[in-house]
Write a protein that holds these residues in place. Structure first.
Motif, PDB file in Angstrom:
ATOM      1  N   MET A  63       0.837  -1.210   0.000  1.00 29.89           N
ATOM      2  CA  MET A  63       0.000   0.000   0.000  1.00 29.89           C
ATOM      3  C   MET A  63       0.870   1.259   0.000  1.00 29.89           C
ATOM      4  SD  MET A  63      -3.118  -0.828  -0.151  1.00 29.89           S
ATOM      5  CE  MET A  63      -3.361  -2.465  -0.703  1.00 29.89           C
ATOM      6  N   ALA A  64       2.001   1.189   0.690  1.00 28.29           N
ATOM      7  CA  ALA A  64       2.915   2.340   0.729  1.00 28.29           C
ATOM      8  C   ALA A  64       3.469   2.613  -0.672  1.00 28.29           C
ATOM      9  CB  ALA A  64       4.052   2.067   1.711  1.00 28.29           C
ATOM     10  N   LYS A  65       3.874   1.552  -1.341  1.00 28.97           N
ATOM     11  CA  LYS A  65       4.416   1.701  -2.706  1.00 28.97           C
ATOM     12  C   LYS A  65       3.345   2.277  -3.634  1.00 28.97           C
ATOM     13  CE  LYS A  65       5.701  -1.212  -6.632  1.00 28.97           C
ATOM     14  NZ  LYS A  65       6.773  -1.873  -7.325  1.00 28.97           N
ATOM     15  N   ASP A  66       2.165   1.733  -3.548  1.00 33.46           N
ATOM     16  CA  ASP A  66       1.073   2.191  -4.405  1.00 33.46           C
ATOM     17  C   ASP A  66       0.752   3.672  -4.139  1.00 33.46           C
ATOM     18  OD1 ASP A  66      -1.095   1.207  -6.293  1.00 33.46           O
ATOM     19  OD2 ASP A  66      -2.278   2.216  -4.748  1.00 33.46           O
ATOM     20  N   SER A  67       0.818   4.069  -2.873  1.00 33.49           N
ATOM     21  CA  SER A  67       0.475   5.453  -2.514  1.00 33.49           C
ATOM     22  C   SER A  67       1.537   6.430  -3.016  1.00 33.49           C
ATOM     23  CB  SER A  67       0.325   5.586  -0.991  1.00 33.49           C
ATOM     24  OG  SER A  67      -0.662   4.694  -0.529  1.00 33.49           O
ATOM     25  N   VAL A  68       2.817   6.094  -2.832  1.00 36.39           N
ATOM     26  CA  VAL A  68       3.877   6.993  -3.323  1.00 36.39           C
ATOM     27  C   VAL A  68       3.800   7.082  -4.846  1.00 36.39           C
ATOM     28  CG1 VAL A  68       6.368   7.397  -3.492  1.00 36.39           C
ATOM     29  CG2 VAL A  68       5.378   6.604  -1.329  1.00 36.39           C
ATOM     30  N   ASP A  69       3.557   5.946  -5.504  1.00 34.95           N
ATOM     31  CA  ASP A  69       3.427   5.965  -6.971  1.00 34.95           C
ATOM     32  C   ASP A  69       2.292   6.888  -7.417  1.00 34.95           C
ATOM     33  OD1 ASP A  69       5.535   4.406  -7.745  1.00 34.95           O
ATOM     34  OD2 ASP A  69       4.413   2.532  -7.746  1.00 34.95           O
ATOM     35  N   ALA A  70       1.232   6.956  -6.621  1.00 41.37           N
ATOM     36  CA  ALA A  70       0.080   7.800  -6.990  1.00 41.37           C
ATOM     37  C   ALA A  70       0.492   9.272  -7.102  1.00 41.37           C
ATOM     38  CB  ALA A  70      -1.040   7.636  -5.962  1.00 41.37           C
ATOM     39  N   ALA A  71       1.512   9.655  -6.332  1.00 36.80           N
ATOM     40  CA  ALA A  71       1.971  11.054  -6.360  1.00 36.80           C
ATOM     41  C   ALA A  71       2.495  11.453  -7.744  1.00 36.80           C
ATOM     42  CB  ALA A  71       3.051  11.280  -5.316  1.00 36.80           C
ATOM     43  N   PHE A  72       2.941  10.455  -8.516  1.00 37.50           N
ATOM     44  CA  PHE A  72       3.492  10.748  -9.848  1.00 37.50           C
ATOM     45  C   PHE A  72       2.400  10.787 -10.923  1.00 37.50           C
ATOM     46  CE2 PHE A  72       7.103   9.432  -7.459  1.00 37.50           C
ATOM     47  CZ  PHE A  72       8.125  10.230  -7.947  1.00 37.50           C
ATOM     48  N   GLU A  73       1.196  10.434 -10.524  1.00 36.37           N
ATOM     49  CA  GLU A  73       0.132  10.274 -11.517  1.00 36.37           C
ATOM     50  C   GLU A  73      -0.927  11.358 -11.449  1.00 36.37           C
ATOM     51  OE1 GLU A  73       0.032   7.905 -13.755  1.00 36.37           O
ATOM     52  OE2 GLU A  73       1.571   6.541 -13.031  1.00 36.37           O
ATOM     53  N   THR A  74      -0.973  12.123 -10.331  1.00 36.20           N
ATOM     54  CA  THR A  74      -2.190  12.860 -10.090  1.00 36.20           C
ATOM     55  C   THR A  74      -1.970  14.169  -9.320  1.00 36.20           C
ATOM     56  OG1 THR A  74      -4.410  12.553  -9.225  1.00 36.20           O
ATOM     57  CG2 THR A  74      -2.671  11.586  -7.928  1.00 36.20           C
ATOM     58  N   THR A  75      -3.063  14.886  -9.066  1.00 31.99           N
ATOM     59  CA  THR A  75      -2.990  16.122  -8.272  1.00 31.99           C
ATOM     60  C   THR A  75      -2.825  15.775  -6.792  1.00 31.99           C
ATOM     61  OG1 THR A  75      -5.364  16.097  -7.877  1.00 31.99           O
ATOM     62  CG2 THR A  75      -4.592  17.303  -9.843  1.00 31.99           C
ATOM     63  N   LEU A  76      -2.491  16.781  -5.972  1.00 33.04           N
ATOM     64  CA  LEU A  76      -2.335  16.531  -4.533  1.00 33.04           C
ATOM     65  C   LEU A  76      -3.648  16.047  -3.930  1.00 33.04           C
ATOM     66  CD1 LEU A  76      -0.660  16.592  -1.938  1.00 33.04           C
ATOM     67  CD2 LEU A  76      -1.232  19.011  -1.684  1.00 33.04           C
ATOM     68  N   THR A  77      -4.747  16.702  -4.297  1.00 36.73           N
ATOM     69  CA  THR A  77      -6.045  16.316  -3.711  1.00 36.73           C
ATOM     70  C   THR A  77      -6.380  14.863  -4.044  1.00 36.73           C
ATOM     71  OG1 THR A  77      -6.763  18.582  -3.935  1.00 36.73           O
ATOM     72  CG2 THR A  77      -8.494  16.953  -3.600  1.00 36.73           C
ATOM     73  N   ALA A 111      -6.093   8.918  -2.706  1.00 41.35           N
ATOM     74  CA  ALA A 111      -5.519   7.591  -2.988  1.00 41.35           C
ATOM     75  C   ALA A 111      -4.821   7.054  -1.740  1.00 41.35           C
ATOM     76  CB  ALA A 111      -4.534   7.683  -4.152  1.00 41.35           C
ATOM     77  N   GLU A 112      -4.089   7.933  -1.039  1.00 39.61           N
ATOM     78  CA  GLU A 112      -3.407   7.508   0.188  1.00 39.61           C
ATOM     79  C   GLU A 112      -4.421   6.998   1.210  1.00 39.61           C
ATOM     80  OE1 GLU A 112      -0.014   9.829   2.294  1.00 39.61           O
ATOM     81  OE2 GLU A 112      -1.841  10.276   3.439  1.00 39.61           O
ATOM     82  N   ARG A 113      -5.507   7.733   1.378  1.00 46.69           N
ATOM     83  CA  ARG A 113      -6.525   7.331   2.361  1.00 46.69           C
ATOM     84  C   ARG A 113      -7.195   6.019   1.962  1.00 46.69           C
ATOM     85  NH1 ARG A 113      -8.255  13.200   4.226  1.00 46.69           N
ATOM     86  NH2 ARG A 113      -6.002  13.470   4.030  1.00 46.69           N
ATOM     87  N   ARG A 114      -7.395   5.833   0.649  1.00 43.39           N
ATOM     88  CA  ARG A 114      -7.998   4.566   0.188  1.00 43.39           C
ATOM     89  C   ARG A 114      -7.085   3.377   0.530  1.00 43.39           C
ATOM     90  NH1 ARG A 114      -9.892   7.530  -4.275  1.00 43.39           N
ATOM     91  NH2 ARG A 114      -8.055   7.050  -5.506  1.00 43.39           N
ATOM     92  N   ASN A 115      -5.782   3.625   0.606  1.00 43.04           N
ATOM     93  CA  ASN A 115      -4.850   2.557   0.978  1.00 43.04           C
ATOM     94  C   ASN A 115      -4.663   2.459   2.489  1.00 43.04           C
ATOM     95  OD1 ASN A 115      -4.338   1.687  -1.616  1.00 43.04           O
ATOM     96  ND2 ASN A 115      -2.617   3.086  -1.921  1.00 43.04           N
TER      97      ASN A 115
END
Ligand code: CO8
Length: 257
Positions: A206-220, A225-229
Motif C-alpha cells: 500500500m505504501a508503494k502504491d500510494s507513493v506511486d500515486a503522487a506521480f500520476e495525479t494532483t495533490l487532492t 488515494a493515500e486514504r484509500r490505501n
C-alpha cells in the motif's frame, strides 16, 4: 524457466535478476526485455520472495535499447514488436524492485532504473539519455520520469544535450538512495531489499502504491488515494499485531494478512 539473457537467483527473501548480455554492454534486445519482465513477474507471484533487485555487470547496468536491432526499424516495426510497451510491465509489479546500478545506465537502461522503486549505485555509475546522439529521443519514459524526478532544467539538459549524472551527482540530487563501492553496491541493494522483505507485506504494498500515486495525479487526488490505501490496513491481522507488539515492547510477527 530457463532464460538466455538474464540470470535469476533467490537470496534469503530477495529475488535477484542479473542482466547478462556482456557482449553488448547489457543492451536490451527483445529477448532480454521479455525475460527481464517475466522474471520480475514470476518473483512477484512467489511467496518466498519479499522484494527484488535488478542488476547488471560492474561495467554496465544496461546500455539502452539494442541499436543494432533498431537501426533499420520503421515506426510500424517499432510499434508491432511492442518492445517499448514491455517497459510498462514494471508498473504492474506489486513488490518493491530496487535497481543496483554500476557503470553505464544509458537510454532504456536509465529509463528502466528510474522506473524501479529505489536505486543503489556503485561509485562508477553513470546515468544518461544519449538518444539525441543517434537522432531519436527517449521512448521508455525518460522525458517524463526525469522531469518529475529532477525538474525541468536538468531533465532538458540530459535529454537534449546528453548531460550524464555521476553517482555522486545522482546522490546529491536525490536520484539514487545510496552509493557504495563497486565491491559493495550489490550487497547493499540486497540488504536493503531484505529489510523491506521483512516488513509487513500489505503495508509495504500500500505504501508503494500510494507513493506511486503522487506521480500520476494532483495533490487532492493523491491524498484520496493515500486514504484509500490507509483505511483498509486497519482490517489486517498485521495492523493488530504491529500495534500490539509496539505496546508489548516486542518485535512484531508479520503474517501478510
Ligand atoms: N546497442 C547495441 N550494442 C551496444 C550498445 C547498444 N545500446 N551499447 C554497446 N553496445 C555494444 C557495442 O556495439 C560493442 O559491440 P562490438 O564489440 O560488437 O562492437 C560492445 O557493446 C562494447 O561497446 P563499446 O566498445 O562501445 O564499449 P565502450 O566501453 O567504449 O563504451 C558505452 C560503452 C558508453 C556504453 C557505448 O557502447 C555506448 O555509447 N553505447 C550506446 C549507448 C546508447 O546510445 N544508448 C541509447 C540507446 S537508444 C535507447 O535506449 C532508446 C530507448 C527506447 C525505448 C526502449 C526500446 C527497447
Amino acid at each position: 524457466m530457463t532464460y538466455t539473457t538474464v540470470l535469476t537467483e533467490i537470496r534469503g527473501r530477495v529475488g535477484i535478476v542479473t542482466l547478462n548480455r556482456p557482449q553488448a554492454m547489457n543492451a536490451f534486445n527483445d529477448t532480454m526485455l521479455s525475460e527481464l519482465f517475466d522474471a520480475l513477474e514470476t518473483f512477484d507471484k512467489d511467496e518466498q520472495v519479499g522484494a527484488m533487485v535488478v542488476t547488471g555487470s560492474e561495467k554496465s547496468f544496461a546500455a539502452g535499447a539494442d541499436i543494432k536491432v533498431m537501426s533499420e526499424s520503421s515506426p510500424f516495426e517499432m510499434i508491432n514488436t511492442g518492445r517499448v510497451d514491455q517497459f510498462d510491465r514494471i508498473q504492474k509489479i506489486n513488490k518493491v524492485v530496487i535497481a543496483a546500478v554500476s557503470g553505464w545506465a544509458l537510454g532504456g537502461g536509465c529509463e528502466f532504473a528510474i522506473s524501479c522503486d529505489m536505486i543503489v549505485a556503485s561509485e562508477t555509475a553513470k546515468f544518461g539519455q544519449p538518444e539525441i546522439n543517434i537522432g531519436i529521443i527517449p521512448g521508455a519514459g525518460g522525458t517524463q520520469r526525469l522531469a518529475r524526478l529532477l525538474g525541468k532544467h536538468l531533465a532538458m539538459e540530459m535529454v537534449i544535450n546528453n548531460r550524464t549524472l555521476s553517482a555522486a551527482e545522482a546522490l546529491q540530487f536525490g536520484f539514487v538512495n545510496h552509493v557504495a563501492s563497486v565491491d559493495g553496491y550489490l550487497d547493499k541493494a540486497v540488504a536493503l531489499a531484505e529489510e523491506i522483505a521483512a516488513r509487513a507485506p500489505l503495508a509495504v504494498r500500500m505504501a508503494k502504491d500510494s507513493v506511486d500515486a503522487a506521480f500520476e495525479t494532483t495533490l487532492t487526488e493523491g491524498l484520496k488515494a493515500e486514504r484509500r490505501n490507509f483505511y483498509p490496513l486497519f482490517s489486517t491481522e498485521d495492523q493488530r499485531e504491529g500495534m500490539k507488539a509496539f505496546i508489548e515492547k516486542r518485535k512484531p510477527n508479520w503474517k501478510g494478512k
